[in-house]
Design a protein around this motif. Structure first.
Motif, short mmCIF file in Angstrom:
data_model
loop_
_atom_site.label_atom_id
_atom_site.label_comp_id
_atom_site.label_asym_id
_atom_site.label_seq_id
_atom_site.Cartn_x
_atom_site.Cartn_y
_atom_site.Cartn_z
N PHE A 171 0.83 -1.22 0.00
CA PHE A 171 0.00 0.00 0.00
C PHE A 171 0.86 1.27 0.00
CE2 PHE A 171 -2.68 -3.33 1.90
CZ PHE A 171 -3.75 -3.28 1.04
N LYS A 172 1.76 1.33 -0.98
CA LYS A 172 2.61 2.52 -1.09
C LYS A 172 1.78 3.77 -1.33
CE LYS A 172 7.07 0.74 -2.59
NZ LYS A 172 8.06 0.70 -3.69
N ASP A 173 0.57 3.57 -1.88
CA ASP A 173 -0.29 4.72 -2.15
C ASP A 173 -0.70 5.45 -0.88
OD1 ASP A 173 -1.79 2.16 -1.79
OD2 ASP A 173 -3.51 3.52 -1.79
N HIS A 174 -0.51 4.81 0.28
CA HIS A 174 -0.83 5.52 1.52
C HIS A 174 0.02 6.78 1.66
CE1 HIS A 174 -2.46 1.69 3.78
NE2 HIS A 174 -3.31 2.14 2.87
N GLY A 175 1.25 6.68 1.17
CA GLY A 175 2.12 7.85 1.26
C GLY A 175 2.56 8.18 2.68
N ILE A 176 2.48 7.21 3.58
CA ILE A 176 2.93 7.41 4.97
C ILE A 176 3.84 6.27 5.36
CG2 ILE A 176 1.05 8.84 5.85
CD1 ILE A 176 -0.42 6.37 6.69
N ALA A 177 4.67 6.51 6.35
CA ALA A 177 5.68 5.53 6.73
C ALA A 177 5.04 4.24 7.22
CB ALA A 177 6.58 6.12 7.81
N HIS A 178 5.72 3.12 6.93
CA HIS A 178 5.25 1.85 7.46
C HIS A 178 5.45 1.83 8.98
CE1 HIS A 178 9.53 1.34 6.57
NE2 HIS A 178 9.56 0.43 7.52
N HIS A 179 4.77 0.89 9.64
CA HIS A 179 4.87 0.81 11.10
C HIS A 179 4.71 -0.63 11.54
CE1 HIS A 179 4.49 1.61 15.33
NE2 HIS A 179 3.34 0.97 15.36
N ARG A 180 5.65 -1.10 12.35
CA ARG A 180 5.61 -2.46 12.87
C ARG A 180 5.33 -2.42 14.38
NH1 ARG A 180 8.43 -7.35 11.26
NH2 ARG A 180 9.50 -6.11 9.69
N PRO A 181 4.13 -2.83 14.80
CA PRO A 181 3.87 -2.91 16.25
C PRO A 181 4.78 -3.97 16.90
CG PRO A 181 1.82 -2.98 15.00
CD PRO A 181 2.94 -3.17 14.02
N ASP A 182 4.92 -3.88 18.22
CA ASP A 182 5.75 -4.85 18.93
C ASP A 182 5.01 -6.15 19.22
OD1 ASP A 182 7.78 -3.01 18.98
OD2 ASP A 182 7.39 -2.33 21.04
N ALA A 183 3.70 -6.07 19.37
CA ALA A 183 2.96 -7.26 19.80
C ALA A 183 1.50 -7.18 19.35
CB ALA A 183 3.02 -7.40 21.32
N LEU A 184 0.93 -8.38 19.16
CA LEU A 184 -0.48 -8.53 18.85
C LEU A 184 -1.10 -9.44 19.90
CD1 LEU A 184 -3.04 -8.45 16.99
CD2 LEU A 184 -2.00 -10.33 15.69
N LEU A 185 -2.18 -9.00 20.50
CA LEU A 185 -2.92 -9.81 21.47
C LEU A 185 -4.29 -10.13 20.90
CD1 LEU A 185 -2.11 -7.94 24.82
CD2 LEU A 185 -1.39 -10.26 24.22
N LEU A 186 -4.63 -11.41 20.83
CA LEU A 186 -5.92 -11.85 20.28
C LEU A 186 -6.81 -12.33 21.42
CD1 LEU A 186 -4.55 -13.83 17.21
CD2 LEU A 186 -5.52 -11.51 17.22
N TRP A 187 -7.98 -11.67 21.55
CA TRP A 187 -8.92 -12.12 22.58
C TRP A 187 -9.84 -13.20 22.02
CZ3 TRP A 187 -9.65 -6.83 20.90
CH2 TRP A 187 -10.81 -6.59 20.19
N GLU A 188 -10.66 -13.80 22.89
CA GLU A 188 -11.46 -14.98 22.51
C GLU A 188 -10.54 -16.04 21.92
OE1 GLU A 188 -13.79 -13.20 19.46
OE2 GLU A 188 -15.02 -12.03 20.84
N ALA A 189 -9.33 -16.14 22.47
CA ALA A 189 -8.30 -16.94 21.81
C ALA A 189 -8.64 -18.43 21.82
CB ALA A 189 -6.96 -16.72 22.48
N ASP A 190 -8.39 -19.07 20.70
CA ASP A 190 -8.57 -20.51 20.60
C ASP A 190 -7.56 -21.24 21.49
OD1 ASP A 190 -10.29 -22.36 18.93
OD2 ASP A 190 -8.32 -23.28 18.68
N GLN A 191 -6.35 -20.72 21.55
CA GLN A 191 -5.33 -21.30 22.40
C GLN A 191 -4.62 -20.17 23.17
OE1 GLN A 191 -2.81 -23.85 20.01
NE2 GLN A 191 -4.37 -25.44 19.96
N PRO A 192 -5.27 -19.66 24.21
CA PRO A 192 -4.67 -18.54 24.95
C PRO A 192 -3.35 -18.96 25.59
CG PRO A 192 -6.56 -19.45 26.13
CD PRO A 192 -6.55 -20.10 24.79
#
Ligand SMILES: [Zn+2]
Length: 260
Positions: A171-192
């Motif tokens: 999505f280079k068309d966004h024209g804004i810098a990419h960003h990598r979060p440090d962590a993803l937390l998924l709720w209702e997790a199948d395997q918490p």
């Protein structure tokens, strides 16, 4: 509407799942919670967001659909309901995070018709790039036997949106810098595999859930004050059940993906 309405009986851990290995992340500087409908974020991670906000984290929300089908009233005005639910979401976000409240964004997809297609993925990636959260939270799209398609698609959008946001050639068309979060937390997790102690923030979570007045009858089965109190007790019991294996009085549990 919430997939995992806390009053429903559910095992603390799915069969075959090891005891969660981690607990209590360091408070991030900012977090973005991505829910399918208004109220999903409060059900999924309201206690944790309140805890982090109390420790200085800026809390953003992204709601993918307009919630316009969240009623049992066949004669309800969907447009009016969608507007009401946006207001309720803003109140809930403020109740969770107070002066650490960030933005509350809405993709505005029609309730029940959310797709995790390329265009929508791009919109989610753009929000991640604009808000630059250190942690993203969302529905687990791989939870088995999940019926509601919006919850599946919202979970995929959170995961796929991160991949698109982190890589500079997407999505280079966004024209804004990419960003990598440090962590993803998924709720209702199948395997918490991660627990967060929310003992001190159960009341705030319930207060935020109580902002979703339009959902009292349907999602919360709370047509009067006594039933609303019973709903609150079901939430407390559920969080207590989740916390017991970790010697926590109340916990929200997640699948933690920290290698993004
Ligand atoms: Zn929902």
């Amino acid at each position: 509407m919430a997939a995992n309405e806390p009053g429903q009986p559910a095992p603390v851990m799915p069969a075959g799942t090891a005891t969660p290995a981690t607990s209590d992340l360091d408070t991030p500087t900012s977090a973005l919670a991505i829910g399918a409908h208004p109220d999903d974020v409060e059900f999924g991670c309201g206690g944790l967001l309140a805890k982090w906000a109390a420790d200085g984290c800026i809390v953003h929300h992204l709601v993918c659909t307009d919630g316009s089908k969240g009623t049992w009233d066949p004669d309800a005005d969907g447009v009016a309901l969608a507007a009401r639910r946006q207001d309720e979401q803003r109140v809930a976000a403020r109740r969770l995070a107070g002066d650490r409240s960030g933005e509350v964004r809405f993709l505005g997809r029609v309730d029940g018709e959310l797709e995790s297609d390329l265009a929508t993925r791009g919109e989610v990636a753009r929000v991640i790039r604009e808000l630059r959260p250190q942690v993203v939270l969302g529905h687990d799209p791989w939870k088995r036997y999940r019926l509601h398609p919006d919850h599946r698609h919202a979970g995929l959008l959170a995961c796929d949106g991160i991949v698109a946001a982190r890589d500079p050639h997407f999505f280079k068309d966004h024209g804004i810098a990419h960003h990598r979060p440090d962590a993803l937390l998924l709720w209702e997790a199948d395997q918490p595999d991660h627990a967060e102690d929310v003992t001190a923030f159960v009341d705030v979570k319930l207060w935020a859930l109580a902002a979703h007045v339009s959902q009292f009858e349907s999602t919360m089965k709370a047509a009067d004050d006594d039933q609303l109190a019973a709903f609150g007790q079901r939430v407390r019991n559920r969080l207590g059940d989740l916390g017991r294996p970790f010697d926590m009085d109340a916990a929200e549990v997640f699948k933690l993906i920290a290698d993004l």
